[in-house]
Write a protein that holds these residues in place. Structure first.
Motif, mmCIF file in Angstrom:
data_model
loop_
_atom_site.group_PDB
_atom_site.id
_atom_site.type_symbol
_atom_site.label_atom_id
_atom_site.label_comp_id
_atom_site.label_asym_id
_atom_site.label_seq_id
_atom_site.Cartn_x
_atom_site.Cartn_y
_atom_site.Cartn_z
ATOM 1 N N VAL A 1 0.099 5.827 -6.848
ATOM 2 C CA VAL A 1 -0.214 5.569 -5.436
ATOM 3 C C VAL A 1 -0.337 6.907 -4.734
ATOM 4 N N TRP A 2 -1.513 7.118 -4.093
ATOM 5 C CA TRP A 2 -1.786 8.386 -3.424
ATOM 6 C C TRP A 2 -2.372 8.111 -2.037
ATOM 7 N N ALA A 3 -1.904 8.862 -1.030
ATOM 8 C CA ALA A 3 -2.369 8.693 0.347
ATOM 9 C C ALA A 3 -3.452 9.719 0.664
ATOM 10 N N THR A 4 -4.348 9.349 1.565
ATOM 11 C CA THR A 4 -5.455 10.242 1.916
ATOM 12 C C THR A 4 -4.985 11.453 2.698
ATOM 13 N N GLY A 5 -3.908 11.337 3.413
ATOM 14 C CA GLY A 5 -3.386 12.486 4.154
ATOM 15 C C GLY A 5 -4.357 12.943 5.230
ATOM 16 N N GLY A 6 -4.709 14.224 5.178
ATOM 17 C CA GLY A 6 -5.579 14.789 6.195
ATOM 18 C C GLY A 6 -7.051 14.590 5.915
ATOM 19 N N GLY A 7 -7.402 13.774 4.929
ATOM 20 C CA GLY A 7 -8.811 13.546 4.623
ATOM 21 C C GLY A 7 -9.169 14.106 3.267
ATOM 22 N N LEU A 8 -10.341 13.677 2.793
ATOM 23 C CA LEU A 8 -10.801 14.074 1.470
ATOM 24 C C LEU A 8 -11.321 15.499 1.480
ATOM 25 N N VAL A 9 -11.166 16.163 0.350
ATOM 26 C CA VAL A 9 -11.660 17.518 0.175
ATOM 27 C C VAL A 9 -12.634 17.510 -0.989
ATOM 28 N N GLY A 10 -13.746 18.186 -0.811
ATOM 29 C CA GLY A 10 -14.709 18.264 -1.893
ATOM 30 C C GLY A 10 -15.723 17.135 -1.840
ATOM 31 N N THR A 11 -16.710 17.219 -2.734
ATOM 32 C CA THR A 11 -17.799 16.251 -2.751
ATOM 33 C C THR A 11 -17.795 15.418 -4.033
ATOM 34 N N ASN A 12 -16.722 15.444 -4.783
ATOM 35 C CA ASN A 12 -16.629 14.678 -6.019
ATOM 36 C C ASN A 12 -16.706 13.189 -5.713
ATOM 37 N N ALA A 13 -17.628 12.486 -6.368
ATOM 38 C CA ALA A 13 -17.794 11.051 -6.129
ATOM 39 C C ALA A 13 -16.551 10.260 -6.505
ATOM 40 N N ASP A 14 -15.729 10.802 -7.384
ATOM 41 C CA ASP A 14 -14.515 10.097 -7.770
ATOM 42 C C ASP A 14 -13.527 9.978 -6.620
ATOM 43 N N CYS A 15 -13.665 10.832 -5.595
ATOM 44 C CA CYS A 15 -12.747 10.797 -4.458
ATOM 45 C C CYS A 15 -12.866 9.478 -3.699
ATOM 46 N N THR A 16 -14.065 8.932 -3.639
ATOM 47 C CA THR A 16 -14.258 7.647 -2.946
ATOM 48 C C THR A 16 -14.126 6.469 -3.907
ATOM 49 N N THR A 17 -14.191 6.740 -5.213
ATOM 50 C CA THR A 17 -14.043 5.673 -6.208
ATOM 51 C C THR A 17 -12.579 5.312 -6.416
ATOM 52 N N TRP A 18 -11.686 6.287 -6.226
ATOM 53 C CA TRP A 18 -10.264 6.041 -6.424
ATOM 54 C C TRP A 18 -9.767 4.922 -5.521
ATOM 55 N N SER A 19 -8.857 4.086 -6.055
ATOM 56 C CA SER A 19 -8.272 2.994 -5.282
ATOM 57 C C SER A 19 -6.803 2.866 -5.652
ATOM 58 N N ASN A 20 -5.971 2.588 -4.636
ATOM 59 C CA ASN A 20 -4.550 2.357 -4.887
ATOM 60 C C ASN A 20 -4.282 0.966 -5.460
ATOM 61 N N ASP A 21 -5.306 0.133 -5.528
ATOM 62 C CA ASP A 21 -5.187 -1.153 -6.202
ATOM 63 C C ASP A 21 -4.856 -0.893 -7.666
ATOM 64 N N GLN A 22 -3.737 -1.406 -8.131
ATOM 65 C CA GLN A 22 -3.266 -1.104 -9.477
ATOM 66 C C GLN A 22 -4.177 -1.652 -10.570
ATOM 67 N N GLU A 23 -5.092 -2.541 -10.196
ATOM 68 C CA GLU A 23 -6.072 -3.047 -11.149
ATOM 69 C C GLU A 23 -7.358 -2.227 -11.130
ATOM 70 N N GLN A 24 -7.457 -1.292 -10.203
ATOM 71 C CA GLN A 24 -8.666 -0.471 -10.073
ATOM 72 C C GLN A 24 -8.397 0.996 -10.379
ATOM 73 N N LEU A 25 -7.437 1.596 -9.618
ATOM 74 C CA LEU A 25 -7.109 3.005 -9.775
ATOM 75 C C LEU A 25 -8.379 3.835 -9.935
ATOM 76 N N CYS A 26 -8.470 4.611 -11.048
ATOM 77 C CA CYS A 26 -9.674 5.414 -11.248
ATOM 78 C C CYS A 26 -10.419 4.990 -12.516
ATOM 79 N N TYR A 27 -10.283 3.691 -12.872
ATOM 80 C CA TYR A 27 -10.904 3.202 -14.098
ATOM 81 C C TYR A 27 -12.431 3.289 -14.055
ATOM 82 N N SER A 28 -12.999 3.346 -12.861
ATOM 83 C CA SER A 28 -14.449 3.463 -12.737
ATOM 84 C C SER A 28 -14.895 4.898 -12.469
ATOM 85 N N CYS A 29 -13.960 5.840 -12.501
ATOM 86 C CA CYS A 29 -14.264 7.238 -12.202
ATOM 87 C C CYS A 29 -14.862 7.947 -13.418
#
Length: 285
Positions: A190-218
């Motif tokens: 479980v990770w919080a966005t905090g002050g906002g996303l850094v960088g342009t990596n598409a995985d940053c928006t793909t990540w989900s705190n849903d335990q069935e999703q996480l970064c399995y599509s990254c």
């Protein structure tokens, strides 16, 4: 020459015994696959190698012990293709795993993984949508991310403790967002966005705190699988090189035993000189 039959019989008896745990391991992996393809990289090579060693050992053992020329010929014929296949597999394994490795992250013991660092046949196969759906399903069913939680005396690990953990490629790529995204640690998955996303990596928006999703599509998860496969294939290749050396030695001994059996079948004398004199000696003693 006569000792070659006994030696190859003993060696093939030992390799026959060795084929049994190899086959059992392959069958066990196939039952654990749970109708997914994520374990076939390990399951089928073990079964194929085990069957080949079993067949070759039986033919070589019977041919050497009973001086059966046909079985010895079959043994040498199959052994030649086993050796050729091993050579081809070793070359192929090193070729498809030539590129790619994790990137060192500042103040982290683990590495981050990027799909663009990999290329070739293996990367295209793993990253393809149809095949990745099966692999990601297998990773999700294995609960590898759910098992990441660590506590000391009932207290969850701190962020500094997590940063010093040496995560596996799959844990790093699939169970957490890439470091460059700037997420704030809450717990292992479980990770919080905090002050906002850094960088342009598409995985940053793909990540989900849903335990069935996480970064399995990254893409980082795909890269983590590739890194894990690369490590496994390299280990298998080292083992195959050792097996190849042993098989070549056995093959050479088998050729000697085969020639020995043919001489016996043809009633050729063994250990006697077959020279004839050009003319008799004039001196008698």
């Amino acid at each position: 020459m006569r000792s070659s039959n006994h030696l190859i019989g003993l060696i093939n008896f030992l390799t026959l015994l060795l084929s049994i745990p190899i086959l059992v391991g392959g069958i066990w992996l196939s039952t654990k696959a749970n109708n997914t393809d994520c374990l076939k990289f390990l399951q089928w090579p073990l079964i194929i190698i085990g069957v080949c060693i079993l067949v070759v050992s039986l033919a070589g053992f019977a041919g050497a012990c009973y001086r059966n020329t046909f079985l010895m010929w079959l043994y040498l014929f199959v052994m030649f293709f086993v050796i050729a296949t091993l050579i081809g597999f070793i070359i192929f394994a090193y070729a498809v795993t030539d590129k790619g490795s994790g990137r060192v992250v500042s103040n982290r013991a683990y590495k981050d993984y990027y799909l663009q660092d990999y290329s070739g046949w293996l990367e295209e196969r793993v990253a393809s949508d149809s095949y990745w759906a099966k692999i990601s399903s297998c990773i999700r069913d294995s609960k590898v991310c759910n098992k990441m939680g660590v506590s000391i005396n009932g207290v969850p690990e701190t962020v500094d403790m997590f940063y010093q953990r040496k995560l596996s490629p799959i844990e790093s790529g699939c169970c957490k967002p890439p470091t460059e995204c700037g997420y704030t640690y809450v717990n292992e998955t479980v990770w919080a966005t905090g002050g906002g996303l850094v960088g342009t990596n598409a995985d940053c928006t793909t990540w989900s705190n849903d335990q069935e999703q996480l970064c399995y599509s990254c893409d980082s998860c795909k890269a983590g699988v590739l890194a894990s496969l690369r490590k496994s294939w390299r280990k298998v290749s080292v083992i195959n090189i050792v097996i190849l050396i042993i098989l070549v030695i056995i093959y050479v001994i088998g050729c000697a035993a085969f020639r020995h059996n043919r001489r016996i079948d043809n009633d050729e004398p063994s250990g006697e000189a077959r020279m004839t004199k050009a003319q008799p000696s004039r001196f008698e003693f």
